[in-house]
Design a protein around this motif. Structure first.
Motif, mmCIF file in Angstrom:
data_model
loop_
_atom_site.group_PDB
_atom_site.id
_atom_site.type_symbol
_atom_site.label_atom_id
_atom_site.label_comp_id
_atom_site.label_asym_id
_atom_site.label_seq_id
_atom_site.Cartn_x
_atom_site.Cartn_y
_atom_site.Cartn_z
ATOM 1 N N HIS A 363 30.145 25.787 53.939
ATOM 2 C CA HIS A 363 29.243 26.117 52.103
ATOM 3 C C HIS A 363 27.546 26.973 53.178
ATOM 4 O O HIS A 363 27.411 27.775 52.006
ATOM 5 N N ALA A 364 26.982 26.849 53.836
ATOM 6 C CA ALA A 364 25.978 27.805 54.142
ATOM 7 C C ALA A 364 25.797 28.493 54.692
ATOM 8 O O ALA A 364 25.269 29.412 53.909
ATOM 9 N N ALA A 365 26.980 29.216 55.530
ATOM 10 C CA ALA A 365 27.279 30.715 55.644
ATOM 11 C C ALA A 365 28.020 31.314 54.567
ATOM 12 O O ALA A 365 27.016 32.235 54.561
ATOM 13 N N ILE A 366 28.063 30.805 53.220
ATOM 14 C CA ILE A 366 28.575 31.220 51.960
ATOM 15 C C ILE A 366 27.210 31.581 51.374
ATOM 16 O O ILE A 366 26.664 33.256 51.594
ATOM 17 N N VAL A 367 26.263 30.762 51.533
ATOM 18 C CA VAL A 367 25.221 30.523 50.281
ATOM 19 C C VAL A 367 23.940 31.616 50.927
ATOM 20 O O VAL A 367 23.569 32.655 50.414
ATOM 21 N N SER A 368 24.226 31.590 52.306
ATOM 22 C CA SER A 368 22.798 32.120 53.200
ATOM 23 C C SER A 368 23.407 33.669 53.216
ATOM 24 O O SER A 368 22.459 34.810 53.371
ATOM 25 N N ARG A 369 24.150 33.902 52.734
ATOM 26 C CA ARG A 369 24.563 35.683 52.755
ATOM 27 C C ARG A 369 23.675 36.605 53.864
ATOM 28 O O ARG A 369 23.146 37.626 53.587
ATOM 29 N N GLY A 370 24.677 35.710 54.990
ATOM 30 C CA GLY A 370 23.799 36.580 55.869
ATOM 31 C C GLY A 370 22.720 36.806 56.758
ATOM 32 O O GLY A 370 22.184 37.302 57.498
ATOM 33 N N GLN A 371 21.623 35.241 56.490
ATOM 34 C CA GLN A 371 20.087 35.250 55.970
ATOM 35 C C GLN A 371 20.492 34.348 56.837
ATOM 36 O O GLN A 371 21.061 33.593 57.440
ATOM 37 N N PRO A 372 19.671 34.128 57.888
ATOM 38 C CA PRO A 372 19.105 32.603 58.895
ATOM 39 C C PRO A 372 19.736 31.941 58.016
ATOM 40 O O PRO A 372 19.254 31.422 57.046
ATOM 41 N N ILE A 373 20.474 30.879 58.213
ATOM 42 C CA ILE A 373 20.263 29.095 57.185
ATOM 43 C C ILE A 373 19.436 28.432 57.438
ATOM 44 O O ILE A 373 18.605 28.057 58.260
ATOM 45 N N ARG A 374 18.657 27.800 56.444
ATOM 46 C CA ARG A 374 17.700 27.403 55.801
ATOM 47 C C ARG A 374 17.882 25.808 55.460
ATOM 48 O O ARG A 374 19.238 25.900 54.503
ATOM 49 N N PRO A 375 17.654 24.701 54.781
ATOM 50 C CA PRO A 375 17.920 23.512 54.607
ATOM 51 C C PRO A 375 18.484 24.074 52.994
ATOM 52 O O PRO A 375 19.010 23.740 52.456
ATOM 53 N N GLU A 376 17.808 24.651 51.930
ATOM 54 C CA GLU A 376 18.038 24.760 50.842
ATOM 55 C C GLU A 376 19.513 25.304 50.752
ATOM 56 O O GLU A 376 20.086 25.573 49.732
ATOM 57 N N HIS A 377 20.029 26.180 51.816
ATOM 58 C CA HIS A 377 20.976 26.674 51.784
ATOM 59 C C HIS A 377 22.813 25.379 51.663
ATOM 60 O O HIS A 377 23.802 25.829 51.456
ATOM 61 N N LEU A 378 22.060 24.961 52.405
ATOM 62 C CA LEU A 378 23.052 23.005 52.799
ATOM 63 C C LEU A 378 22.967 22.563 51.077
ATOM 64 O O LEU A 378 22.648 22.870 50.563
ATOM 65 N N PRO A 379 24.869 21.810 51.308
ATOM 66 C CA PRO A 379 25.397 21.367 50.013
ATOM 67 C C PRO A 379 24.505 20.376 50.295
ATOM 68 O O PRO A 379 23.562 19.751 51.416
#
Length: 476
Positions: A363-379
């Motif tokens: 989920h986070a890999a999709i939401v981050s759109r290629g940017q470094p994954i941050r806590p808000e990207h997690l479900p």
């Protein structure tokens, strides 16, 4: 008195082992490389060998066969700081007596060596056989996973049934596949059967097959999965959901290695290994009369229990990185985790275990759109009921705390020389938070700092300020 050879390039390990074994009354030889150890073993054959895997020159696993030529059946205890299933399998395949992962407790290691020396004298011969092969399917460096790797390596080459238990999402099927892959049946089929997905009227037909005309719609003979899996391994998933009427037939199929198709009176021989898995407490089911004791004891000749993810939090970063590698595409090749999100991953309850972690990373890999994954990207984190965990203000700030803040604010307004309200609040609340996090992290300050989201130096200052010590420090 026995002679023990220690082969390790870490001087501290050698010193600790030497002191421990000398105190036990043994003679100890030390070598810093496999080549040196082989020379010593040839000149003065030891009664047992402690052999590190990572060595300069020839590595320990490669040298294991050469040690066997020089020391015969004398036990070899393999130690490593880089344990995984492949290493465990190779060690047991090479005839290692035991497998220890650094760092380990010296008393525990000493007990292993005592058992090894007893084994060498014929007092405690183990009956397990040794497996072969290798796999990267299971990931984890925690002590519980290292023990699991070792037990898989021990049981894989045998033909005994294995019962695999653990919460949903812990990877029971992965363990079953690893057992099959490292067994002599690896060239045969692996058939996972989810019994809970089959209606009670279909389970017997699916497992044992049927004859033409045995029921309405049976227009031809059909082999069951027990026959189709001949030469391989079958996994009976959700074994706790097997109807009582079928359990006695299943027991006979496992014990007698034969099945009787529906509509037939003649049993047919089978040739497969049976593994079973469940997330239900079979002990409670037996007490309630819903599961046969004889079937349980037949299935649980060897029992493997998978720990929940919350009990092996040190494995979370490696698992998350693995799932992130799987989620990367050509346009998201630079995806990475920030330190903040790794701390968040370690702190979550993970009621869905590894399956939930994988879903969260994807989920986070999709939401981050290629940017470094941050806590808000997690479900949102899940609760035990399957709902997202809420954080309402009335839970975060209890009524008595709000009343205290209002009273203190009124008092401090008239006494401006006293400490500010926020400082007074921290003095009251911070010690409890710090102690709770330290307990959850088992006294590991580095991990506690990550969970709290503060620097280790800041945590150290706060602990000193409130005179808080960890259990480890108090024991010392």
């Amino acid at each position: 008195m026995s002679r023990v050879l220690i082969v390790d390039d870490e001087a501290s390990i050698c010193f600790a082992f030497r002191e421990f074994l000398v105190d036990e009354g043994h003679r100890v030889d030390v070598a810093a490389s496999a080549e040196e150890g082989l020379t010593i073993a040839e000149d003065t054959p030891p009664d047992a060998v402690v052999l590190d895997v990572r060595l300069p020159g020839i590595d320990g696993l490669t040298a294991l066969a050469e040690f066997r030529k020089r020391i015969g059946p004398a036990p070899v205890v393999v130690i490593t700081a880089f344990g995984d299933l492949d290493t465990a399998v190779r060690a047991m395949e090479g005839g290692a007596f035991e497998y220890l992962v650094k760092p380990f407790d010296l008393d525990q290691a000493g007990e292993v060596i005592r058992r090894a020396l007893s084994w060498e004298r014929g007092e405690d011969r183990p009956v397990e056989e040794a497996p072969g092969g290798g796999s990267e399917a299971l990931i984890g460096s925690s002590p519980v996973m290292q023990d699991l790797f070792k037990r898989i390596a021990l049981v894989a080459p045998t033909e005994v049934p294995v019962l695999i238990t653990g919460e949903s999402g812990t990877g029971k099927e992965l363990v079953a596949r690893a057992i099959h892959r490292h067994s002599a049946r690896r060239a045969g089929p692996f058939l996972p059967i989810c019994l809970a997905a089959l209606s009670p009227g279909l389970v017997e037909r699916e497992l044992f097959g049927h004859l033409k005309g045995s029921f309405t719609g049976a227009d031809q003979d059909r082999k069951g999965l027990f026959e189709l899996g001949s030469g391989g391994t079958v996994l009976l998933d959700e074994i706790g959901d097997v109807p009582m009427g079928l359990q006695v037939k299943l027991l006979r199929a496992i014990e007698q290695r034969e099945v009787t198709p529906v509509g037939d009176a003649r049993p047919r021989p089978t040739n497969l290994r049976v593994l079973a898995a469940t997330n239900r407490p079979l002990g409670d089911l037996m007490a309630a009369g819903q599961f046969r004791e004889d079937l349980f004891f037949r299935l649980s000749v060897f029992h493997l229990h998978l720990p929940p993810l919350r009990d092996r939090r040190e494995d979370i970063p490696a698992l998350a990185e693995h799932f992130l590698r799987m989620a990367r595409t050509s346009t998201t090749a630079d995806l990475r985790f920030t330190e903040e999100v790794l701390a968040e991953l370690r702190a979550r309850p993970w009621v869905g275990n590894i399956r939930e972690l994988r879903n969260a990373v994807e989920h986070a890999a999709i939401v981050s759109r290629g940017q470094p994954i941050r806590p808000e990207h997690l479900p949102p984190a899940m609760t035990g009921s399957g709902q997202t965990a809420p954080a309402p203000v009335d839970e975060l700030v209890p009524r008595h705390l709000a009343e205290w803040a209002a009273q203190e604010a009124t008092r401090l307004r008239d006494h401006p020389g006293e400490a500010a309200l926020y400082d007074r609040f921290l003095e009251l609340s911070e010690p409890a938070v710090l102690q709770a996090v330290l307990r959850a992290c088992q006294g590991n300050r580095a991990r506690a700092a990550q969970v709290l989201g503060i620097h280790r130096a800041t945590l150290r200052q706060k602990l000193n300020r409130y005179a808080i010590s960890t259990d480890r420090e108090r024991d010392a």
